[in-house]
Design an enzyme around this catalytic site. Sequence first.
Site, mmCIF file in Angstrom:
data_model
loop_
_atom_site.group_PDB
_atom_site.id
_atom_site.type_symbol
_atom_site.label_atom_id
_atom_site.label_comp_id
_atom_site.label_asym_id
_atom_site.label_seq_id
_atom_site.Cartn_x
_atom_site.Cartn_y
_atom_site.Cartn_z
ATOM 1 N N PRO A 40 71.149 -28.402 19.937
ATOM 2 C CA PRO A 40 70.673 -27.039 20.184
ATOM 3 C C PRO A 40 69.193 -27.037 20.546
ATOM 4 C CG PRO A 40 70.801 -27.453 17.824
ATOM 5 C CD PRO A 40 71.328 -28.693 18.505
ATOM 6 N N ARG A 72 62.484 -16.581 33.796
ATOM 7 C CA ARG A 72 63.936 -16.470 33.555
ATOM 8 C C ARG A 72 64.575 -15.233 34.201
ATOM 9 N NH1 ARG A 72 66.000 -15.954 29.118
ATOM 10 N NH2 ARG A 72 67.856 -17.205 29.476
ATOM 11 N N CYS A 120 52.628 -12.140 43.046
ATOM 12 C CA CYS A 120 52.801 -11.511 44.358
ATOM 13 C C CYS A 120 54.256 -11.529 44.811
ATOM 14 C CB CYS A 120 51.907 -12.204 45.369
ATOM 15 S SG CYS A 120 50.207 -12.257 44.802
ATOM 16 N N GLY A 147 73.645 -25.471 23.870
ATOM 17 C CA GLY A 147 74.086 -24.316 24.641
ATOM 18 C C GLY A 147 74.395 -23.084 23.833
HETATM 19 C C1 LIG Z 1 69.574 -28.134 28.031
HETATM 20 C C2 LIG Z 1 70.367 -29.081 27.254
HETATM 21 C C3 LIG Z 1 70.564 -28.873 25.889
HETATM 22 C C4 LIG Z 1 70.057 -27.649 25.146
HETATM 23 O O1 LIG Z 1 70.590 -26.472 25.619
HETATM 24 P P1 LIG Z 1 70.325 -25.102 24.808
HETATM 25 O O2 LIG Z 1 70.980 -24.074 25.619
HETATM 26 O O3 LIG Z 1 68.842 -24.929 24.758
HETATM 27 O O4 LIG Z 1 70.903 -25.274 23.454
HETATM 28 C C5 LIG Z 1 71.252 -29.829 25.175
HETATM 29 N N1 LIG Z 1 71.740 -30.933 25.792
HETATM 30 C C6 LIG Z 1 71.575 -31.162 27.116
HETATM 31 C C7 LIG Z 1 72.126 -32.388 27.719
HETATM 32 C C8 LIG Z 1 70.886 -30.248 27.892
HETATM 33 O O5 LIG Z 1 70.745 -30.460 29.198
#
Ligand SMILES: *Cc1c(COP(=O)(O)O)cnc(C)c1O
Length: 446
Positions: A307, A346, A377, A264
């Site tokens: 990550p 996104r 479209c 995240g």
């Molecule tokens: C999506 C996700 C990640 C990676 O998230 P990023 O924002 O790309 O770092 C890591 N662990 C889990 C369980 C996820 O669902």
Amino acid sequence: MTLSEILPTLGCSLDTRLEPHLWPRNVSRGPDGDLTFAGIPLATLAAGFGTPAFLLDEHDVRTRCREYRDALPGAEIAFATKSLAVRGVLRWMHEEGMSIDTCSSGELAVARAVGFPADRILLHGNAKTAEDLKAAISYGPVRIVLDSLDEIDALGTLGRHEQPVLLRVNPDIDAHTHPSISTGTAGGKFGFALPGAPGESLADAVRALRAHPNLRLAGLHCHLGSQIRRVRGYEQAVRRMVEVIARLHHEHGLAVPQLDLGGGHAIPYVAGDSGFDLRGFADRVRGALHYECSVHDVPVPRLVFEPGRAIVGPAGITLYRVVNVKPGARGVRIVAVDGGMSDNPRPALYGARYTARLVGRHSTAARGQAVVVGRHCESGDVLAETDLPEDVHAGDLLAVPCTGAYHHALASNYNLVSRPPLIGVADGAARMLVRRETEDDLLRRT
Ligand SMILES: *Cc1c(COP(=O)(O)O)cnc(C)c1O
């Protein structure tokens, strides 16, 4: 140093300036102000591979892996495959000593295709199917991150002897990100709930786990969401997770060898966005972990991080060809390109913002506001609101940075547009990692 390097706006279009933190490390300005990627002009790449095209900086990706491993020695760093599930990229991960997390039998199949070691793979998902579970079990000791009571029973029945599992905990933390990518607040669909929170309780999960002696608890997991800037949420997660570890340890005699804090970590997408302070994060999270474990008198678990975006996002750019330019409202030009929400949903999904830059020729024209739109479209098919030289015209090339994560991965065939290729660039050479989809590919299924 020349005067124009000290004052980059001097005497020329702002287009010659480059915000370094938004572009892959090996993108640079050539002598004519145009951009090169690992020494190759972007216009050459566009001519060679067509547009739209995703380009990815191999050395940048590898460097980011090393930065994580250096900042968090002893921790396991598992690349979130869902951000870019491509064989070539998983090979780099393997070579860099990374682990990976996966979310489906499809992602596991890509890992398997490159011989990624099973004991360095995690499998996530709030609704794993029997096929997902069987794919993991048949591959080897993949750690399965359990997300529901039904799944514990299903895996308990299917699972091999000594099947390593983690329990996903919903830590009930608001990480201050977009609701669609916030995954750790109470009442959501992910994980087991802490006492007092709505959902399937962690206590019930532990009970269910103990009813299946073939399942071996390897650790606990939580994931707060995506594009998170503040470290505070992660510190809070450590506190809550160590409380859980302490209860399991002292009340149930259960050891928790690993603590997986998910991914995240945010990246900047437009000028002015702040990034993620990896070193500060590493210090604060490890500090919190050691402190909490000593307060609660439990052994310190091994940390796991996942990550995705922060590894591949900043290493990618997308090249588009301008198809037409129309005057819009209030003097904003509408610049339509040959891609759109099929290669980047996104902005439409969660209001993500991007910048775009004219490449392939030098313009001294004044700059004005422009909205870069796609070919699909829907009016929500917008790629970037930015400023561009006023002489931008059909046939020009635009580059959009920060498109390495969740672009190729989220691409669709909307309007039966073929998905772009993914080109790896390193040391003056470009290599196709994924070829462009053809109409034959589409017709095979349609
Ligand atoms: C999506 C996700 C990640 C990676 O998230 P990023 O924002 O790309 O770092 C890591 N662990 C889990 C369980 C996820 O669902």
